[in-house]
Motif scaffolding. Structure first.
Motif, PDB file in Angstrom:
ATOM      1  N   PRO A  66       0.792  -1.241   0.000  1.00 40.28           N
ATOM      2  CA  PRO A  66       0.000   0.000   0.000  1.00 40.28           C
ATOM      3  C   PRO A  66       0.823   1.288   0.000  1.00 40.28           C
ATOM      4  N   ALA A  67       1.861   1.369   0.798  1.00 35.67           N
ATOM      5  CA  ALA A  67       2.661   2.599   0.860  1.00 35.67           C
ATOM      6  C   ALA A  67       3.322   2.893  -0.483  1.00 35.67           C
ATOM      7  N   ALA A  68       3.788   1.861  -1.168  1.00 36.32           N
ATOM      8  CA  ALA A  68       4.427   2.036  -2.474  1.00 36.32           C
ATOM      9  C   ALA A  68       3.396   2.350  -3.548  1.00 36.32           C
ATOM     10  N   LEU A  69       2.204   1.814  -3.395  1.00 36.77           N
ATOM     11  CA  LEU A  69       1.139   1.962  -4.391  1.00 36.77           C
ATOM     12  C   LEU A  69       0.596   3.382  -4.474  1.00 36.77           C
ATOM     13  N   LYS A  70       0.599   4.085  -3.376  1.00 33.28           N
ATOM     14  CA  LYS A  70      -0.051   5.397  -3.293  1.00 33.28           C
ATOM     15  C   LYS A  70       0.414   6.365  -4.380  1.00 33.28           C
ATOM     16  N   ARG A  71       1.706   6.525  -4.558  1.00 33.39           N
ATOM     17  CA  ARG A  71       2.226   7.485  -5.549  1.00 33.39           C
ATOM     18  C   ARG A  71       1.897   7.047  -6.982  1.00 33.39           C
ATOM     19  N   GLU A  72       2.071   5.760  -7.258  1.00 29.25           N
ATOM     20  CA  GLU A  72       1.795   5.267  -8.616  1.00 29.25           C
ATOM     21  C   GLU A  72       0.311   5.373  -8.930  1.00 29.25           C
ATOM     22  N   ARG A  73      -0.526   5.102  -7.949  1.00 25.56           N
ATOM     23  CA  ARG A  73      -1.973   5.213  -8.149  1.00 25.56           C
ATOM     24  C   ARG A  73      -2.326   6.640  -8.601  1.00 25.56           C
ATOM     25  N   GLU A  74      -1.696   7.630  -8.008  1.00 24.64           N
ATOM     26  CA  GLU A  74      -1.970   9.022  -8.397  1.00 24.64           C
ATOM     27  C   GLU A  74      -1.503   9.286  -9.831  1.00 24.64           C
ATOM     28  N   GLN A  75      -0.332   8.757 -10.205  1.00 23.66           N
ATOM     29  CA  GLN A  75       0.162   8.921 -11.573  1.00 23.66           C
ATOM     30  C   GLN A  75      -0.779   8.270 -12.582  1.00 23.66           C
ATOM     31  N   ARG A  76      -1.229   7.072 -12.277  1.00 27.07           N
ATOM     32  CA  ARG A  76      -2.139   6.368 -13.169  1.00 27.07           C
ATOM     33  C   ARG A  76      -3.503   7.060 -13.227  1.00 27.07           C
ATOM     34  N   ARG A  77      -3.954   7.614 -12.082  1.00 25.65           N
ATOM     35  CA  ARG A  77      -5.217   8.339 -12.058  1.00 25.65           C
ATOM     36  C   ARG A  77      -5.143   9.569 -12.965  1.00 25.65           C
ATOM     37  N   LEU A  78      -4.023  10.270 -12.917  1.00 22.65           N
ATOM     38  CA  LEU A  78      -3.849  11.440 -13.784  1.00 22.65           C
ATOM     39  C   LEU A  78      -3.897  11.039 -15.259  1.00 22.65           C
ATOM     40  N   TRP A  79      -3.245   9.924 -15.600  1.00 27.30           N
ATOM     41  CA  TRP A  79      -3.283   9.437 -16.988  1.00 27.30           C
ATOM     42  C   TRP A  79      -4.720   9.156 -17.403  1.00 27.30           C
ATOM     43  N   GLN A  80      -5.444   8.443 -16.536  1.00 31.68           N
ATOM     44  CA  GLN A  80      -6.824   8.096 -16.862  1.00 31.68           C
ATOM     45  C   GLN A  80      -7.676   9.356 -17.027  1.00 31.68           C
ATOM     46  N   CYS A  81      -7.505  10.324 -16.148  1.00 27.61           N
ATOM     47  CA  CYS A  81      -8.311  11.559 -16.216  1.00 27.61           C
ATOM     48  C   CYS A  81      -7.956  12.409 -17.423  1.00 27.61           C
ATOM     49  N   ASN A  82      -6.671  12.567 -17.680  1.00 33.58           N
ATOM     50  CA  ASN A  82      -6.217  13.502 -18.717  1.00 33.58           C
ATOM     51  C   ASN A  82      -6.159  12.905 -20.120  1.00 33.58           C
ATOM     52  N   VAL A  83      -6.120  11.581 -20.216  1.00 32.36           N
ATOM     53  CA  VAL A  83      -6.002  10.956 -21.533  1.00 32.36           C
ATOM     54  C   VAL A  83      -7.194  10.036 -21.807  1.00 32.36           C
ATOM     55  N   THR A  84      -7.287   8.954 -21.055  1.00 32.22           N
ATOM     56  CA  THR A  84      -8.299   7.936 -21.346  1.00 32.22           C
ATOM     57  C   THR A  84      -9.721   8.468 -21.206  1.00 32.22           C
ATOM     58  N   ALA A  85     -10.002   9.167 -20.124  1.00 31.37           N
ATOM     59  CA  ALA A  85     -11.367   9.665 -19.899  1.00 31.37           C
ATOM     60  C   ALA A  85     -11.773  10.694 -20.950  1.00 31.37           C
ATOM     61  N   VAL A  86     -10.821  11.471 -21.417  1.00 27.89           N
ATOM     62  CA  VAL A  86     -11.118  12.456 -22.469  1.00 27.89           C
ATOM     63  C   VAL A  86     -11.533  11.726 -23.742  1.00 27.89           C
ATOM     64  N   LEU A  87     -10.771  10.719 -24.103  1.00 33.30           N
ATOM     65  CA  LEU A  87     -11.107   9.937 -25.302  1.00 33.30           C
ATOM     66  C   LEU A  87     -12.445   9.212 -25.133  1.00 33.30           C
ATOM     67  N   ARG A  88     -12.668   8.638 -23.952  1.00 35.15           N
ATOM     68  CA  ARG A  88     -13.929   7.936 -23.686  1.00 35.15           C
ATOM     69  C   ARG A  88     -15.106   8.908 -23.805  1.00 35.15           C
ATOM     70  N   GLY A  89     -14.940  10.101 -23.256  1.00 36.55           N
ATOM     71  CA  GLY A  89     -15.998  11.111 -23.331  1.00 36.55           C
ATOM     72  C   GLY A  89     -16.317  11.489 -24.769  1.00 36.55           C
ATOM     73  N   LEU A  90     -15.270  11.691 -25.571  1.00 35.16           N
ATOM     74  CA  LEU A  90     -15.478  12.007 -26.984  1.00 35.16           C
ATOM     75  C   LEU A  90     -16.215  10.874 -27.701  1.00 35.16           C
ATOM     76  N   ARG A  91     -15.771   9.653 -27.446  1.00 35.88           N
ATOM     77  CA  ARG A  91     -16.401   8.500 -28.092  1.00 35.88           C
ATOM     78  C   ARG A  91     -17.876   8.411 -27.720  1.00 35.88           C
ATOM     79  N   ARG A  92     -18.178   8.587 -26.463  1.00 38.03           N
ATOM     80  CA  ARG A  92     -19.574   8.502 -26.012  1.00 38.03           C
ATOM     81  C   ARG A  92     -20.410   9.658 -26.557  1.00 38.03           C
ATOM     82  N   ASP A  93     -19.823  10.842 -26.614  1.00 35.95           N
ATOM     83  CA  ASP A  93     -20.546  12.008 -27.131  1.00 35.95           C
ATOM     84  C   ASP A  93     -20.911  11.857 -28.600  1.00 35.95           C
ATOM     85  N   LEU A  94     -20.092  11.126 -29.338  1.00 39.01           N
ATOM     86  CA  LEU A  94     -20.324  10.963 -30.777  1.00 39.01           C
ATOM     87  C   LEU A  94     -21.247   9.799 -31.120  1.00 39.01           C
ATOM     88  N   LYS A  95     -21.651   9.035 -30.133  1.00 37.57           N
ATOM     89  CA  LYS A  95     -22.428   7.820 -30.391  1.00 37.57           C
ATOM     90  C   LYS A  95     -23.709   8.104 -31.180  1.00 37.57           C
TER      91      LYS A  95
END
Length: 195
Positions: A66-95
């Motif tokens: 858990p202690a080691a996971l905390k920092r990486e979890r934040e990095q991965r969360r940022l990736w998901q928010c700034n990249v993946t979620a943006v693409l997912r939102g666009l895809r869903r909006d265009l449906k």
């Protein structure tokens, strides 16, 4: 007798032999897993890549520290928010528009591929984090406690608990989330070849 926390090299080797992307594709294709992942993503706000990452570790009898996971979890969360979620939102909006326009349909398909590539990149980063540490014991360890209910173990890894400060509406959804976790974990074969 061996210390339960001492990293078992057999488990680590097993993990190294199964790329997270391949594991994720195989698990995702199993009955009920896709729906469970989408429920956890859309209703519980969980990162499916992290869920699959923990399942990958668990299938080899390992867990993230858990202690080691905390920092990486934040990095991965940022990736998901700034990249993946943006693409997912666009895809869903265009449906809706894609149903009546071939060019929008093609654009949506391209965005869907980009979203999948973003998910793959995120999984690869999770894998590198677990395997490329200078000392893997700093990041992963043997599963600390055997449990007959792997979904409880997974819930603990993801920090979903009835004691979290959830809104009343989200508390009502907790049984659905738990069922989704159970669906995922019943498809795992924990400790296979890692005794």
């Amino acid at each position: 007798m061996r210390d339960a926390m001492t990293l078992d090299s057999t488990r680590l080797q097993r993990l190294q032999q199964t790329p997270l992307w391949d594991f994720a594709l195989t698990l995702y294709a199993k009955p009920g897993v896709e729906a469970a992942c989408l429920t956890l993503q859309d209703d519980a706000g969980l990162d499916v890549c992290e869920v699959l990452f923990h399942c990958w570790l668990y299938s080899s009898g390992l867990e993230a520290i858990p202690a080691a996971l905390k920092r990486e979890r934040e990095q991965r969360r940022l990736w998901q928010c700034n990249v993946t979620a943006v693409l997912r939102g666009l895809r869903r909006d265009l449906k809706a528009m894609a149903a009546t326009s071939e060019s929008v349909k093609a654009l949506r398909s391209t965005i869907k591929q980009a979203e999948l590539m973003a998910e793959r990149e995120n999984l690869q980063r999770w894998q590198m984090w677990a395997l490329e540490a200078s000392d893997n014991r700093e990041r992963v360890a043997n599963v600390a406690e055997k449990t007959s209910d792997a979904s409880k173990w997974l819930r603990k890894q993801l920090v979903i608990s009835p004691h979290d400060s959830l809104s009343e509406n989200r508390l009502k959804q907790l049984p659905t989330w738990l069922k989704s976790l159970q669906t995922l974990t019943c498809q795992l074969d924990p400790y296979q070849g890692a005794r």
